[in-house]
Motif scaffolding. Structure first.
Motif, PDB file in Angstrom:
ATOM      1  N   ASN A 112       0.814  -1.221   0.000  1.00 10.71           N
ATOM      2  CA  ASN A 112       0.000   0.000   0.000  1.00 10.71           C
ATOM      3  C   ASN A 112       0.850   1.275   0.000  1.00 10.71           C
ATOM      4  O   ASN A 112       0.642   2.183   0.814  1.00 10.71           O
ATOM      5  CB  ASN A 112      -0.954   0.007   1.199  1.00 10.71           C
ATOM      6  CG  ASN A 112      -1.910  -1.163   1.188  1.00 10.71           C
ATOM      7  OD1 ASN A 112      -2.420  -1.556   0.130  1.00 10.71           O
ATOM      8  ND2 ASN A 112      -2.154  -1.750   2.351  1.00 10.71           N
ATOM      9  N   ASN A 113       1.828   1.318  -0.895  1.00  7.93           N
ATOM     10  CA  ASN A 113       2.686   2.497  -1.051  1.00  7.93           C
ATOM     11  C   ASN A 113       3.477   2.815   0.216  1.00  7.93           C
ATOM     12  O   ASN A 113       3.827   3.959   0.486  1.00  7.93           O
ATOM     13  CB  ASN A 113       1.840   3.721  -1.453  1.00  7.93           C
ATOM     14  CG  ASN A 113       2.695   4.916  -1.845  1.00  7.93           C
ATOM     15  OD1 ASN A 113       3.824   4.765  -2.326  1.00  7.93           O
ATOM     16  ND2 ASN A 113       2.177   6.119  -1.626  1.00  7.93           N
ATOM     17  N   THR A 114       3.782   1.785   1.005  1.00  8.47           N
ATOM     18  CA  THR A 114       4.504   1.999   2.259  1.00  8.47           C
ATOM     19  C   THR A 114       5.574   0.928   2.451  1.00  8.47           C
ATOM     20  O   THR A 114       5.349  -0.251   2.175  1.00  8.47           O
ATOM     21  CB  THR A 114       3.532   1.942   3.460  1.00  8.47           C
ATOM     22  OG1 THR A 114       2.510   2.926   3.280  1.00  8.47           O
ATOM     23  CG2 THR A 114       4.268   2.215   4.764  1.00  8.47           C
ATOM     24  N   PHE A 137      10.120  -0.792  11.553  1.00  9.44           N
ATOM     25  CA  PHE A 137      10.470   0.535  12.065  1.00  9.44           C
ATOM     26  C   PHE A 137       9.263   1.171  12.747  1.00  9.44           C
ATOM     27  O   PHE A 137       8.161   1.199  12.187  1.00  9.44           O
ATOM     28  CB  PHE A 137      10.954   1.425  10.924  1.00  9.44           C
ATOM     29  CG  PHE A 137      12.328   1.081  10.430  1.00  9.44           C
ATOM     30  CD1 PHE A 137      13.404   1.932  10.663  1.00  9.44           C
ATOM     31  CD2 PHE A 137      12.565  -0.104   9.738  1.00  9.44           C
ATOM     32  CE1 PHE A 137      14.679   1.619  10.215  1.00  9.44           C
ATOM     33  CE2 PHE A 137      13.833  -0.431   9.286  1.00  9.44           C
ATOM     34  CZ  PHE A 137      14.891   0.435   9.527  1.00  9.44           C
ATOM     35  N   VAL A 138       9.494   1.688  13.953  1.00  8.49           N
ATOM     36  CA  VAL A 138       8.424   2.291  14.749  1.00  8.49           C
ATOM     37  C   VAL A 138       8.875   3.665  15.246  1.00  8.49           C
ATOM     38  O   VAL A 138      10.033   3.846  15.633  1.00  8.49           O
ATOM     39  CB  VAL A 138       8.072   1.389  15.959  1.00  8.49           C
ATOM     40  CG1 VAL A 138       7.028   2.056  16.838  1.00  8.49           C
ATOM     41  CG2 VAL A 138       7.577   0.029  15.481  1.00  8.49           C
ATOM     42  N   CYS A 166       8.803   9.103  12.199  1.00  9.09           N
ATOM     43  CA  CYS A 166       7.643   9.698  12.870  1.00  9.09           C
ATOM     44  C   CYS A 166       6.777  10.540  11.933  1.00  9.09           C
ATOM     45  O   CYS A 166       5.579  10.712  12.166  1.00  9.09           O
ATOM     46  CB  CYS A 166       8.104  10.541  14.060  1.00  9.09           C
ATOM     47  SG  CYS A 166       8.742   9.543  15.438  1.00  9.09           S
ATOM     48  N   HIS A 167       7.366  11.083  10.880  1.00 11.97           N
ATOM     49  CA  HIS A 167       6.570  11.858   9.924  1.00 11.97           C
ATOM     50  C   HIS A 167       5.642  10.907   9.174  1.00 11.97           C
ATOM     51  O   HIS A 167       6.058   9.810   8.780  1.00 11.97           O
ATOM     52  CB  HIS A 167       7.487  12.588   8.942  1.00 11.97           C
ATOM     53  CG  HIS A 167       6.774  13.593   8.094  1.00 11.97           C
ATOM     54  ND1 HIS A 167       6.032  13.240   6.985  1.00 11.97           N
ATOM     55  CD2 HIS A 167       6.671  14.950   8.203  1.00 11.97           C
ATOM     56  CE1 HIS A 167       5.511  14.320   6.439  1.00 11.97           C
ATOM     57  NE2 HIS A 167       5.883  15.377   7.160  1.00 11.97           N
ATOM     58  N   PRO A 168       4.382  11.284   8.966  1.00 12.02           N
ATOM     59  CA  PRO A 168       3.425  10.377   8.308  1.00 12.02           C
ATOM     60  C   PRO A 168       3.831   9.937   6.901  1.00 12.02           C
ATOM     61  O   PRO A 168       3.358   8.915   6.413  1.00 12.02           O
ATOM     62  CB  PRO A 168       2.122  11.188   8.291  1.00 12.02           C
ATOM     63  CG  PRO A 168       2.541  12.609   8.514  1.00 12.02           C
ATOM     64  CD  PRO A 168       3.749  12.545   9.381  1.00 12.02           C
TER      65      PRO A 168
END
Length: 205
Positions: A112-114, A137-138, A166-168
């Motif tokens: 999904n593009n991630t 990664f979190v 952390c950036h969306p």
């Protein structure tokens, strides 16, 4: 006094007066060839089966290359070196303490593009297969290896916390593609969109 006695007296005097009679230093031999043996570096015992792939994915994560993050759980120390490998070292004084590779950097997992995970493959042999590790990664306030588990035999899962995600949009795939690949992506998405529209028209027509 005999000549031999005089010679012995002179030698004794030299030792005392000129500092030759210093304290004896007892050197203990290392009692282990395991992890805690400082005479053998951990890396010298690792035999990689493959060469890590070039760094890829989000450019801002490339700054992690060349760094390593460790976590000790129970009797094992785990070390994650982004874009390089994941290793495991037994914290033991046994002469044959285990030290091995759980995976070598190979590719990203995408959905999904991630970018959903970093795959480390071709680790040490484990039965009929090679060990492999997925690193997730979190978002967090600092970069650290937070958790290690083995959901199935010889397949490991690592949780790596870092403020770099952390950036969306930090793990989006599209921005990291070349212009050519972005064009192909756009065409595929357009075709997919038109296909969905066609399906809806046929369904409600």
């Amino acid at each position: 006094m005999s000549s031999s006695m005089e010679l012995w007296t002179v030698c004794l005097s030299l030792f005392i007066n000129h500092g030759f009679a210093g304290k004896m230093k007892i050197v203990e031999e290392p009692n282990t060839f395991g992890l805690n043996n400082h005479f053998m570096a951990q890396g010298s015992r690792l035999q990689p089966k493959a060469t890590p792939s070039p760094a890829s994915g989000p450019v801002h994560l490339h700054r992690l290359a060349g760094k390593c993050f460790s976590l000790t759980e129970s009797t094992y120390k785990y070390e994650f070196c982004p874009f390089h490998n994941v290793t495991q070292h037994e914290q033991s004084f046994r002469w044959n303490a285990y030290s091995g590779i759980l995976g070598i950097w190979q590719e990203w997992e995408m959905a999904n593009n991630t970018y959903t995970g970093m795959w480390m493959r071709d680790g040490d042999t484990c039965g009929t297969r090679n060990r492999e590790t997925k690193v997730i990664f979190v978002c967090s306030t600092s970069s650290k290896l937070a958790q290690v588990s083995e959901p199935s035999t010889c397949v490991y899962s690592l949780i790596f916390e870092t403020p770099l995600v952390c950036h969306p949009h930090s793990l989006l795939v599209y921005p990291t593609l070349t212009e050519k690949l972005q064009g192909e992506w756009d065409e595929a998405e357009q075709a997919r969109y038109e296909g969905l529209i066609t399906e809806q028209v046929e369904q409600f027509g």
